[in-house]
Scaffold this motif. Structure first.
Motif, PDB file in Angstrom:
ATOM      1  N   PHE A 194       8.531   9.982  11.436  1.00 46.87           N
ATOM      2  CA  PHE A 194       7.880  10.557  10.262  1.00 46.87           C
ATOM      3  C   PHE A 194       6.977  11.724  10.680  1.00 46.87           C
ATOM      4  N   PHE A 195       6.184  11.528  11.702  1.00 48.56           N
ATOM      5  CA  PHE A 195       5.234  12.560  12.131  1.00 48.56           C
ATOM      6  C   PHE A 195       5.944  13.738  12.798  1.00 48.56           C
ATOM      7  N   GLN A 196       7.137  13.517  13.317  1.00 49.77           N
ATOM      8  CA  GLN A 196       7.918  14.611  13.899  1.00 49.77           C
ATOM      9  C   GLN A 196       8.454  15.550  12.830  1.00 49.77           C
ATOM     10  N   LEU A 197       8.432  15.122  11.567  1.00 50.50           N
ATOM     11  CA  LEU A 197       8.865  15.981  10.462  1.00 50.50           C
ATOM     12  C   LEU A 197       7.866  17.107  10.199  1.00 50.50           C
ATOM     13  N   PHE A 198       6.660  16.957  10.707  1.00 46.42           N
ATOM     14  CA  PHE A 198       5.611  17.957  10.526  1.00 46.42           C
ATOM     15  C   PHE A 198       5.485  18.770  11.807  1.00 46.42           C
ATOM     16  N   ASP A 199       5.212  20.042  11.656  1.00 45.13           N
ATOM     17  CA  ASP A 199       5.120  20.924  12.819  1.00 45.13           C
ATOM     18  C   ASP A 199       3.702  20.982  13.367  1.00 45.13           C
ATOM     19  N   THR A 200       3.115  19.819  13.579  1.00 48.73           N
ATOM     20  CA  THR A 200       1.764  19.756  14.137  1.00 48.73           C
ATOM     21  C   THR A 200       1.735  18.728  15.266  1.00 48.73           C
ATOM     22  N   GLU A 201       0.755  18.881  16.127  1.00 51.00           N
ATOM     23  CA  GLU A 201       0.599  17.949  17.234  1.00 51.00           C
ATOM     24  C   GLU A 201      -0.343  16.826  16.819  1.00 51.00           C
ATOM     25  N   GLN A 202       0.048  15.605  17.070  1.00 49.34           N
ATOM     26  CA  GLN A 202      -0.766  14.449  16.710  1.00 49.34           C
ATOM     27  C   GLN A 202      -1.733  14.088  17.832  1.00 49.34           C
ATOM     28  N   GLU A 203      -2.848  13.486  17.442  1.00 51.00           N
ATOM     29  CA  GLU A 203      -3.818  13.000  18.430  1.00 51.00           C
ATOM     30  C   GLU A 203      -3.516  11.557  18.812  1.00 51.00           C
ATOM     31  N   PHE A 204      -2.376  11.049  18.388  1.00 50.22           N
ATOM     32  CA  PHE A 204      -2.032   9.660  18.631  1.00 50.22           C
ATOM     33  C   PHE A 204      -0.543   9.552  18.931  1.00 50.22           C
ATOM     34  N   THR A 205      -0.144   8.392  19.426  1.00 52.76           N
ATOM     35  CA  THR A 205       1.265   8.109  19.691  1.00 52.76           C
ATOM     36  C   THR A 205       1.589   6.733  19.119  1.00 52.76           C
ATOM     37  N   ASN A 206       2.863   6.411  19.106  1.00 47.73           N
ATOM     38  CA  ASN A 206       3.354   5.092  18.753  1.00 47.73           C
ATOM     39  C   ASN A 206       2.803   4.547  17.416  1.00 47.73           C
ATOM     40  N   PRO A 207       2.894   5.324  16.333  1.00 53.99           N
ATOM     41  CA  PRO A 207       2.399   4.820  15.048  1.00 53.99           C
ATOM     42  C   PRO A 207       3.327   3.753  14.461  1.00 53.99           C
ATOM     43  N   LYS A 208       2.733   2.696  13.969  1.00 53.24           N
ATOM     44  CA  LYS A 208       3.451   1.638  13.249  1.00 53.24           C
ATOM     45  C   LYS A 208       2.628   1.366  11.995  1.00 53.24           C
ATOM     46  N   ILE A 209       3.022   2.009  10.894  1.00 54.94           N
ATOM     47  CA  ILE A 209       2.179   2.005   9.706  1.00 54.94           C
ATOM     48  C   ILE A 209       2.987   1.641   8.470  1.00 54.94           C
ATOM     49  N   ASP A 210       2.450   0.729   7.687  1.00 52.07           N
ATOM     50  CA  ASP A 210       3.015   0.374   6.391  1.00 52.07           C
ATOM     51  C   ASP A 210       2.275   1.179   5.330  1.00 52.07           C
ATOM     52  N   VAL A 211       3.027   1.721   4.390  1.00 53.67           N
ATOM     53  CA  VAL A 211       2.446   2.542   3.334  1.00 53.67           C
ATOM     54  C   VAL A 211       2.814   1.930   1.986  1.00 53.67           C
ATOM     55  N   GLU A 212       1.812   1.791   1.134  1.00 56.04           N
ATOM     56  CA  GLU A 212       2.029   1.370  -0.240  1.00 56.04           C
ATOM     57  C   GLU A 212       1.602   2.523  -1.139  1.00 56.04           C
ATOM     58  N   VAL A 213       2.484   2.921  -2.024  1.00 62.19           N
ATOM     59  CA  VAL A 213       2.172   3.978  -2.981  1.00 62.19           C
ATOM     60  C   VAL A 213       2.219   3.351  -4.369  1.00 62.19           C
ATOM     61  N   PHE A 214       1.094   3.420  -5.045  1.00 65.03           N
ATOM     62  CA  PHE A 214       1.008   2.903  -6.404  1.00 65.03           C
ATOM     63  C   PHE A 214       0.997   4.087  -7.358  1.00 65.03           C
ATOM     64  N   LEU A 215       1.881   4.039  -8.325  1.00 65.14           N
ATOM     65  CA  LEU A 215       1.977   5.086  -9.336  1.00 65.14           C
ATOM     66  C   LEU A 215       1.648   4.474 -10.688  1.00 65.14           C
ATOM     67  N   ASN A 216       0.689   5.067 -11.361  1.00 67.17           N
ATOM     68  CA  ASN A 216       0.390   4.690 -12.742  1.00 67.17           C
ATOM     69  C   ASN A 216       0.803   5.877 -13.595  1.00 67.17           C
ATOM     70  N   LYS A 217       1.939   5.726 -14.290  1.00 63.27           N
ATOM     71  CA  LYS A 217       2.483   6.823 -15.084  1.00 63.27           C
ATOM     72  C   LYS A 217       1.882   6.795 -16.483  1.00 63.27           C
ATOM     73  N   HIS A 218       1.315   7.927 -16.866  1.00 65.80           N
ATOM     74  CA  HIS A 218       0.788   8.119 -18.216  1.00 65.80           C
ATOM     75  C   HIS A 218       1.689   9.138 -18.915  1.00 65.80           C
ATOM     76  N   THR A 219       1.489   9.352 -20.186  1.00 62.40           N
ATOM     77  CA  THR A 219       2.347  10.294 -20.916  1.00 62.40           C
ATOM     78  C   THR A 219       2.141  11.732 -20.468  1.00 62.40           C
ATOM     79  N   THR A 220       0.899  12.104 -20.081  1.00 57.72           N
ATOM     80  CA  THR A 220       0.620  13.501 -19.747  1.00 57.72           C
ATOM     81  C   THR A 220       0.225  13.743 -18.289  1.00 57.72           C
ATOM     82  N   PHE A 221       0.095  12.690 -17.502  1.00 62.47           N
ATOM     83  CA  PHE A 221      -0.264  12.856 -16.089  1.00 62.47           C
ATOM     84  C   PHE A 221       0.150  11.626 -15.301  1.00 62.47           C
ATOM     85  N   LEU A 222       0.050  11.723 -13.960  1.00 66.87           N
ATOM     86  CA  LEU A 222       0.398  10.638 -13.045  1.00 66.87           C
ATOM     87  C   LEU A 222      -0.793  10.339 -12.154  1.00 66.87           C
ATOM     88  N   GLU A 223      -1.041   9.076 -11.896  1.00 66.04           N
ATOM     89  CA  GLU A 223      -2.086   8.678 -10.943  1.00 66.04           C
ATOM     90  C   GLU A 223      -1.399   8.052  -9.732  1.00 66.04           C
TER      91      GLU A 223
END
Length: 175
Positions: free
Chosen positions: A29-58
């Protein structure tokens, strides 16, 4: 942006209300970005919560996992827990605009929102400026303290001034 397509959240077909998305990210995932990381060996779970409204998204993006850092003192690798969350409001407008801190405007005809940069930012904000291993010994800390800069106490306020400075000061006072 094609390489980040896996992180598109298509909201156009979703009902109004709350939705949850999960990602597992690692070094690819981090190799998709053209920047150097200050860390190695990331093992991260990501949760994305979307609250959809009629005129905007949270969006709320939570990251939880570990990365490997190098200790600034001992130069040894250690696992560092990463846990952070950020929230962002996505509204619709004429064109893309992320100039506001917590609000992103996307074109009204967009059907998906890419969360890759939010995930990246969330992890990057979790990395401390000073990287000190929890396994550092008292002996290492004592050596560090011994060689750390100390504040010098001035015993005499009226120290002798270099005569060259006095000559420059006289020139300055004339002008």
């Amino acid at each position: 942006m094609d390489k980040l397509r896996n992180y598109d959240i298509s909201f156009s077909g979703l009902k109004i209300g709350k939705h949850e998305f999960r990602f597992e990210i690692n070094k690819e995932f981090f190799q998709l970005f053209d920047t150097e990381q200050e860390f190695t060996n990331p093992k991260i779970d990501v949760e994305v919560f979307l609250n959809k409204h009629t005129t905007f998204l949270e969006f709320e993006v939570k990251v939880n996992g570990t990365v490997e850092l190098v200790c600034d003192i001992t130069n040894e690798n250690f696992d560092y827990p990463v846990e952070n969350q950020i929230g962002i409001l996505v509204k619709f407008g004429e064109e893309y605009d992320d100039s506001e801190e917590d609000v992103i405007t996307i074109p009204a005809n967009d059907h998906a929102f890419n969360v890759a940069h939010l995930i990246y930012e969330n992890v990057a904000l979790s990395i401390p400026m000073k990287k000190i291993s929890p396994n550092i010994s008292d002996e290492d800390l004592a050596i560090l303290e011994k060689f750390s800069p100390k504040e010098v106490e001035e015993e005499n306020e009226e120290q002798e001034v270099d005569p060259r400075w006095e000559a420059l000061k006289k020139l300055k006072d004339k002008n």
